[in-house]
Enzyme design. Structure first.
Site, PDB file in Angstrom:
ATOM      1  N   LYS A  63     -25.158  25.885  36.705  1.00  0.00           N
ATOM      2  CA  LYS A  63     -25.481  24.630  35.713  1.00  0.00           C
ATOM      3  C   LYS A  63     -25.516  23.547  36.403  1.00  0.00           C
ATOM      4  O   LYS A  63     -26.472  22.505  36.419  1.00  0.00           O
ATOM      5  CB  LYS A  63     -25.108  24.719  34.383  1.00  0.00           C
ATOM      6  CG  LYS A  63     -25.712  24.446  33.211  1.00  0.00           C
ATOM      7  CD  LYS A  63     -25.032  24.696  31.973  1.00  0.00           C
ATOM      8  CE  LYS A  63     -25.353  26.039  31.595  1.00  0.00           C
ATOM      9  NZ  LYS A  63     -24.550  26.431  30.522  1.00  0.00           N
ATOM     10  N   TYR A 114     -29.259  57.874  59.666  1.00  0.00           N
ATOM     11  CA  TYR A 114     -29.694  57.949  58.550  1.00  0.00           C
ATOM     12  C   TYR A 114     -28.881  57.978  57.538  1.00  0.00           C
ATOM     13  O   TYR A 114     -27.635  58.210  57.419  1.00  0.00           O
ATOM     14  CB  TYR A 114     -30.861  59.049  58.446  1.00  0.00           C
ATOM     15  CG  TYR A 114     -30.160  60.571  58.292  1.00  0.00           C
ATOM     16  CD1 TYR A 114     -29.875  61.006  57.199  1.00  0.00           C
ATOM     17  CD2 TYR A 114     -29.916  61.196  59.578  1.00  0.00           C
ATOM     18  CE1 TYR A 114     -29.190  62.272  57.365  1.00  0.00           C
ATOM     19  CE2 TYR A 114     -29.269  62.448  59.630  1.00  0.00           C
ATOM     20  CZ  TYR A 114     -28.947  62.915  58.648  1.00  0.00           C
ATOM     21  OH  TYR A 114     -28.229  64.381  58.563  1.00  0.00           O
ATOM     22  N   HIS A 134     -29.787  36.413  23.016  1.00  0.00           N
ATOM     23  CA  HIS A 134     -28.539  36.843  24.070  1.00  0.00           C
ATOM     24  C   HIS A 134     -28.978  38.346  24.279  1.00  0.00           C
ATOM     25  O   HIS A 134     -28.908  38.813  25.679  1.00  0.00           O
ATOM     26  CB  HIS A 134     -27.194  36.997  23.338  1.00  0.00           C
ATOM     27  CG  HIS A 134     -26.190  37.305  24.097  1.00  0.00           C
ATOM     28  ND1 HIS A 134     -25.716  38.560  23.635  1.00  0.00           N
ATOM     29  CD2 HIS A 134     -25.407  36.861  24.860  1.00  0.00           C
ATOM     30  CE1 HIS A 134     -24.658  38.953  24.400  1.00  0.00           C
ATOM     31  NE2 HIS A 134     -24.388  37.661  25.140  1.00  0.00           N
ATOM     32  N   GLY A 194     -24.211  33.267  28.072  1.00  0.00           N
ATOM     33  CA  GLY A 194     -23.261  33.133  27.065  1.00  0.00           C
ATOM     34  C   GLY A 194     -21.895  33.746  27.251  1.00  0.00           C
ATOM     35  O   GLY A 194     -21.179  33.906  26.016  1.00  0.00           O
ATOM     36  N   SER A 239     -22.929  65.132  59.610  1.00  0.00           N
ATOM     37  CA  SER A 239     -23.381  64.277  58.447  1.00  0.00           C
ATOM     38  C   SER A 239     -22.092  64.101  57.701  1.00  0.00           C
ATOM     39  O   SER A 239     -21.312  65.428  57.330  1.00  0.00           O
ATOM     40  CB  SER A 239     -24.522  65.466  57.908  1.00  0.00           C
ATOM     41  OG  SER A 239     -24.674  64.697  56.595  1.00  0.00           O
ATOM     42  N   CYS A 269     -24.586  62.346  53.650  1.00  0.00           N
ATOM     43  CA  CYS A 269     -25.322  62.902  52.613  1.00  0.00           C
ATOM     44  C   CYS A 269     -24.589  62.939  51.253  1.00  0.00           C
ATOM     45  O   CYS A 269     -24.952  63.538  50.529  1.00  0.00           O
ATOM     46  CB  CYS A 269     -25.814  64.224  52.998  1.00  0.00           C
ATOM     47  SG  CYS A 269     -24.227  65.468  53.312  1.00  0.00           S
ATOM     48  N   ARG A 290     -32.582  27.350  35.966  1.00  0.00           N
ATOM     49  CA  ARG A 290     -31.828  28.234  36.970  1.00  0.00           C
ATOM     50  C   ARG A 290     -32.635  29.564  37.437  1.00  0.00           C
ATOM     51  O   ARG A 290     -33.672  29.706  36.622  1.00  0.00           O
ATOM     52  CB  ARG A 290     -30.459  29.039  36.215  1.00  0.00           C
ATOM     53  CG  ARG A 290     -30.928  29.706  34.946  1.00  0.00           C
ATOM     54  CD  ARG A 290     -29.660  30.164  34.106  1.00  0.00           C
ATOM     55  NE  ARG A 290     -30.009  30.662  32.908  1.00  0.00           N
ATOM     56  CZ  ARG A 290     -29.079  31.146  31.946  1.00  0.00           C
ATOM     57  NH1 ARG A 290     -27.945  30.600  31.895  1.00  0.00           N
ATOM     58  NH2 ARG A 290     -29.654  31.354  30.760  1.00  0.00           N
ATOM     59  N   ARG A 334     -20.270  22.084  28.219  1.00  0.00           N
ATOM     60  CA  ARG A 334     -20.553  23.531  28.564  1.00  0.00           C
ATOM     61  C   ARG A 334     -20.060  23.923  29.739  1.00  0.00           C
ATOM     62  O   ARG A 334     -19.727  23.094  30.583  1.00  0.00           O
ATOM     63  CB  ARG A 334     -22.083  23.536  28.699  1.00  0.00           C
ATOM     64  CG  ARG A 334     -22.947  23.131  27.678  1.00  0.00           C
ATOM     65  CD  ARG A 334     -24.377  23.066  27.982  1.00  0.00           C
ATOM     66  NE  ARG A 334     -25.217  22.539  27.135  1.00  0.00           N
ATOM     67  CZ  ARG A 334     -25.934  23.030  26.185  1.00  0.00           C
ATOM     68  NH1 ARG A 334     -25.994  24.449  26.087  1.00  0.00           N
ATOM     69  NH2 ARG A 334     -26.725  22.441  25.548  1.00  0.00           N
ATOM     70  N   MET A 390     -19.545  31.830  28.425  1.00  0.00           N
ATOM     71  CA  MET A 390     -18.436  30.894  28.021  1.00  0.00           C
ATOM     72  C   MET A 390     -18.945  29.943  27.080  1.00  0.00           C
ATOM     73  O   MET A 390     -19.951  29.757  26.608  1.00  0.00           O
ATOM     74  CB  MET A 390     -17.996  30.149  29.251  1.00  0.00           C
ATOM     75  CG  MET A 390     -16.921  31.234  30.089  1.00  0.00           C
ATOM     76  SD  MET A 390     -16.507  30.992  31.473  1.00  0.00           S
ATOM     77  CE  MET A 390     -17.829  31.325  32.413  1.00  0.00           C
TER      78      MET A 390
END
Ligand code: PEP
Ligand code: MG
Length: 966
Positions: free
Chosen positions: A116, A945, A548, A195, A858, A925, A430, A186, A197
């Site tokens: 902010k 992979y 919110h 929301g 694998s 895997c 933001r 703030r 803080m």
């Protein structure tokens, strides 16, 4: 423990659902037949959804965290010990000013000024109308924390200097009787935490100031209203006075006056409210509301510092895996008022639609209201497009600023603005949180608009968010005939069915007890995040698209409907009514986050159609990545789905699933109960045609691409029932006695089945099982190839721990293939690679030796994690939550690879394996193959992979591309 784990692994009918849950959760393969496999596929979508919620705000917040960390310094730097940070920063100012007279910071200083603060500085620099103010750095918050909650020395002196600067710029005086400077205080950390803080508005107002202001404005009502808000917020947020204590007093005054709305209370009534609030304050705090504005300010600053470690802030960081930040900044900013009358207002907007990504200005505003009213969802606001009719000039200016901000940041922005008597002010900008679909569309659009290039577009899409696009949703057909009981705003897409929970705690408890719940509230607040996170969906009766609930849910990709005003909720009675109809916590409700509909009962979900933008992004990703992406699939249907999602082969087919179908399980059991090799071979001969057909199906679905088929892995007892009645049925079906079945079950019982007679050990004891499976694979391959289907199987031996095991089994495998080839007089090459899973730590350590007799490795990272940590996959949930809560572990090692430990085994095995076999192909895997952080690690280690569940294939493709973009 052994009993428990044995019971959990039973394939008996009754435990199928449980087995599915477990299989889904941990990607274990046990106890699942084809029917179960289908369930697994369905559940895997659910799991992905759950994961989405869990990991995925990991979504924007995590993305922002990563971005922030990347942009300024590395995340590591941020986590470096304080001492180093302190010395590095000792020369840095504690407070940064922003305004017309002077602006010290820039938009790149998020780590120090918070998101902010940095953006307020940036907007000031580019000349936007930002009320002047100053930002106390995050470093001061760190010092406050480390000093045990004591204000850093000299900080208030800096604050006074900056307040004096504000006084010069605004011509108002802090604490003055006739012309008081009022400020907002703030929080604002480097990562956006909506929301999370606390905020205090109108700070600086005192008894004297109220009187003076009233005289100067010729209006008593406004200063009194501002004052009661200040006493309430300051009391609640800074001093911990319960909000309802104030609320009750306000209600009492309203009742006495016979009015319902706050705005209907006249000045005299507000004076009563202020008096009552001051009394409430004094009773709870033990001293009067402070009349020294600097005392107010210092307390408020400290409260913001403290809020960094408030439980809800900690929860949010935990849920979103935000770590490595030192604290929050504090923004002190001159107040502007949206509640000065009908020529004033306040709003929030997104520069593009955050749900769909459409390039339309998307926002909401409220006339004669203060900013918090919009965000808190207390009043339902009007769409920003309507602003034109209310104040065309302010609307025009807002549109200009919107364009300017997008052009400047080259990113969708989430803005807050206030109009004070026709004058527009920007309070915040933001990067806007968005759904997965919006992320894809915005990225593609911005490339077309030449705002960003393709690489940047790929970088910006949080891979995890793609699941939202792939998940099933309700369709018009599936909703047909289902009563729509209310319609709210489609705050966050998706589809959810559950039973209402009316408080966050209830949502957590019932979810933990295994229920699917919808969190149903009038509105949500930051305290609710845990409940919101646990619920399958969120439904509120008030609030707009930027409330919110909407913002948080969208950030997580969780289905959410807000502002369903027809719902009248009675949380105490655990029920809501719509008209005359009542719904309780026991009723199933469905919500459609794409349409805002609330439906009675359950609605079937269907697979989504993928957009052209999605295909474009995937194509860009494929052009960049080098890491291949395969899938784990046990059925032709799964294989096909994964192929449609772009899988480049199968990395793991778990053959055990194939033995649970009713037509095979009897033969399988006969084989297990056989007392001699010939009997066993006879039973296996029955299974052979089934296996062959299975393989033909899968190889055909994946034609032209490699298919790694793993030989039987689970311990044999998993195929036998443990209940007496079921054992009697088996005995009958097989033509033996229940006693024999019971005895065999007893013999097969193991204290630690996961460490028992499973994997390659089975094939050492019962080579005929391996021979049957290899035969089936070879015959299926020949069958396909003779039909010109390019079948490319690879045979994988599970759970190898020594070179000798691999040597023996490879030899047997190759012999069987040669035999089949000869029998079939197949003239073509039948060059089927034979490799092994690396899932035993010992195998990783002796990988150089094993690689001499393996064509590929694998990594079975599920077992490798289990065995390297010594945590049972089946029982880890008994203590893992404590480990995560107490930060013994940073994350669940079964979800995201433990780079430090288990990862080392992967690295060692890769290096050692390739040392003796340069051609060795390497893949993974385990469940980690679909986890973005793990994929990055596997890429870095140099695997060829990753293999993951079908729904995660697109995620893996995108992450693989992002790996190449740095
Ligand atoms: C593994 O252990 O990572 C693996 C893929 O095998 P399974 O989950 O079937 O044990
Ligand atoms: Mg395994």
């Amino acid at each position: 423990m052994s009993k428990k784990s044995t019971a959990r692994r039973r394939p008996a009918k009754k435990s199928a659902a449980r087995a599915t849950t477990r299989t889904t959760k941990k990607s274990s393969s046990r106890g699942a037949g084809k029917a179960t496999a289908r369930k697994v596929a369905r559940a895997s979508a659910a799991k992905t959804a759950k994961k989405t919620a869990k990991k995925t705000t990991k979504k924007t917040a995590k993305k922002t965290a990563t971005k922030t960390a990347k942009k300024q310094t590395t995340r590591k730097t941020a986590t470096k010990p304080a001492a180093r940070g302190a010395s590095r920063r000792s020369a840095e100012p504690a407070v940064f000013h922003f305004g017309r007279l002077r602006t010290d910071g820039t938009g790149t200083m998020k780590e120090l000024l918070g998101g902010k603060g940095a953006n307020l500085a940036e907007m000031s620099v580019i000349g936007l109308p930002v009320p002047p103010g100053f930002t106390i750095t995050t470093e001061q918050c760190r010092r406050y924390d480390e000093g045990g909650g004591v204000m850093p020395e000299g900080l208030m002196d800096h604050v006074r200097t900056h307040v004096a600067m504000l006084e010069r710029e605004t011509g108002k005086i802090f604490g003055d009787a006739s012309n008081p400077l009022l400020v907002s205080v703030r929080s604002g950390a480097a990562v956006s935490m909506p929301g999370m803080m606390d905020t205090v508005l109108n700070l600086g107002l005192t008894d004297r100031g109220v009187d003076g202001l009233a005289a100067a404005m010729g209006d008593e009502r406004f200063p009194l209203d501002a004052y009661r808000r200040l006493i309430n917020m300051f009391g609640d947020v800074v001093m911990g006075v319960p909000h309802h204590a104030f609320e009750a007093e306000f209600d009492r005054v309203k009742r006495a006056l016979g009015v319902t709305l706050d705005t209907e209370v006249p000045a005299a009534g507000l004076q009563q409210v202020v008096d009552a609030y001051k009394r409430v304050y004094r009773e709870h705090v033990g001293r009067p509301f402070p009349q020294d504005p600097y005392e107010q300010l210092q307390h408020a600053i400290e409260a913001v510092f403290r809020s960094w470690n408030a439980p809800r802030a900690i929860s949010y960081r935990r849920i979103n895996e935000i770590s490595g930040l030192v604290g929050t900044a504090v923004n002190v900013q001159t107040m502007v008022f949206g509640n000065l009358g009908d020529d004033s207002g306040t709003g929030v907007a997104f520069t593009r639609d955050p749900s769909t990504g459409r390039n339309v200005f998307y926002g909401e505003f409220l006339v004669n209201a203060q900013g918090e009213d919009v965000v808190a969802g207390i009043r339902t606001p009007r769409p920003v497009a309507e602003m034109k009719r209310w104040d065309a000039k302010a609307h025009r200016r807002l549109l200009e600023i919107k364009d300017l901000l997008e052009a400047h940041y080259r990113e969708m922005q989430d803005i807050e603005f206030t109009i004070e008597r026709g004058e527009l002010y920007m309070l915040q900008t933001r990067t806007g949180k968005r759904t997965g679909a919006a992320a894809v569309r915005i990225a593609v659009d911005m490339v077309e608009e030449k705002l960003i290039d393709r690489r940047e577009a790929l970088r910006r899409i949080p891979a995890e968010d793609l699941t939202q696009l792939l998940l099933p949703s309700f369709t018009a057909e599936s909703k047909q005939g289902v009563p729509v009981i209310a319609t709210g705003l489609p705050a966050s897409p998706g589809a959810a069915t559950g039973r209402p929970a009316f408080t966050a705690e209830e949502a957590v408890q019932r979810t933990q007890a295994g229920e699917q719940v919808l969190l149903v509230r009038n509105e949500t607040s930051p305290e609710d995040v845990d409940g919101m996170h646990h619920a399958v969906g969120i439904l509120t009766s008030t609030g707009g698209m930027t409330s919110h609930a909407a913002v948080v849910a969208r950030g997580w990709g969780k289905c959410c409907v807000v502002g369903a005003g027809a719902l009248s909720i009675d949380a105490k009675k655990r029920a809501f009514t719509v008209g005359s109809k009542r719904y309780t916590h026991k009723d199933l409700i469905s919500i459609d986050g794409s349409t805002g509909e609330v439906l009675e009962g359950e609605v079937e979900r269907r697979s989504p159609k993928l957009s052209g933008d999605f295909a474009t992004v995937m194509q860009w990703a494929d052009e960049v990545r080098t890491l291949r992406v395969r899938t784990n699939a046990d059925t032709p249907a799964d294989a096909k789905r994964a192929r449609d999602f772009g899988a480049e082969g199968i990395g793991l087919t778990r053959t055990e699933h194939m033995f649970f179908e009713p037509d095979r399980i009897t033969a399988m059991r006969r084989m297990i109960l056989a007392e001699s090799r010939p009997d066993r071979e006879a039973a296996l001969a029955e299974l052979l045609p089934f296996q062959r057909e299975d393989f033909v199906g899968i190889l055909t679905a994946m034609k032209g691409l490699p298919v790694t088929i793993r030989l039987l892995d689970p311990p044999l007892h998993e195929f036998l029932p443990h209940e007496a009645e079921a054992q009697r049925d088996v005995a009958k079906a097989i033509g033996t006695t229940p006693a024999k079945v019971k005895q065999r079950v007893r013999v097969l019982h193991e204290a630690n089945p996961m460490l028992g007679h499973r994997g390659c050990r089975l094939a050492i004891t019962y080579p005929e099982i391996l021979e049957m499976q290899v035969r089936a694979i070879a015959e299926a391959t020949i069958r396909c190839r003779t039909k010109r289907i390019d079948a490319r199987p690879e045979i994988m031996i599970p759970l190898t721990g020594t070179r000798r095991e691999m040597e023996i089994l490879r030899e047997r495998t190759l012999q069987t293939i040669a035999q089949v080839k000869a029998e079939a007089k197949f003239a073509g090459a039948l060059d089927i690679p034979v490799g092994t899973m690396i899932e035993i730590p010992r195998a990783a350590l002796v990988a150089d030796r094993i690689a001499e007799v393996a064509d590929f490795f694998s990594f079975g990272t599920n077992d490798l994690t289990q065995l390297s940590f010594g945590y049972s996959r089946d029982d880890v949930n008994g203590f893992l939550p404590d480990y995560l809560d107490q930060e013994v572990l940073e994350k669940d090692p079964f979800q995201s690879i433990d780079v430090e430990g288990t990862g080392q085994l992967v690295r060692i095995a890769s290096e050692r394996g390739r040392k003796t076999n340069r051609e060795l192909k390497l893949g993974i895997c385990g469940e980690h193959g679909g986890d973005p952080a793990s994929i990055r690690f596997f890429r870095e280690v140099g695997l060829d992979y990753v293999s993951c569940s079908p729904f995660r294939v697109p995620i893996a493709r995108l992450v693989a591309a992002q790996c190449e973009l740095g």
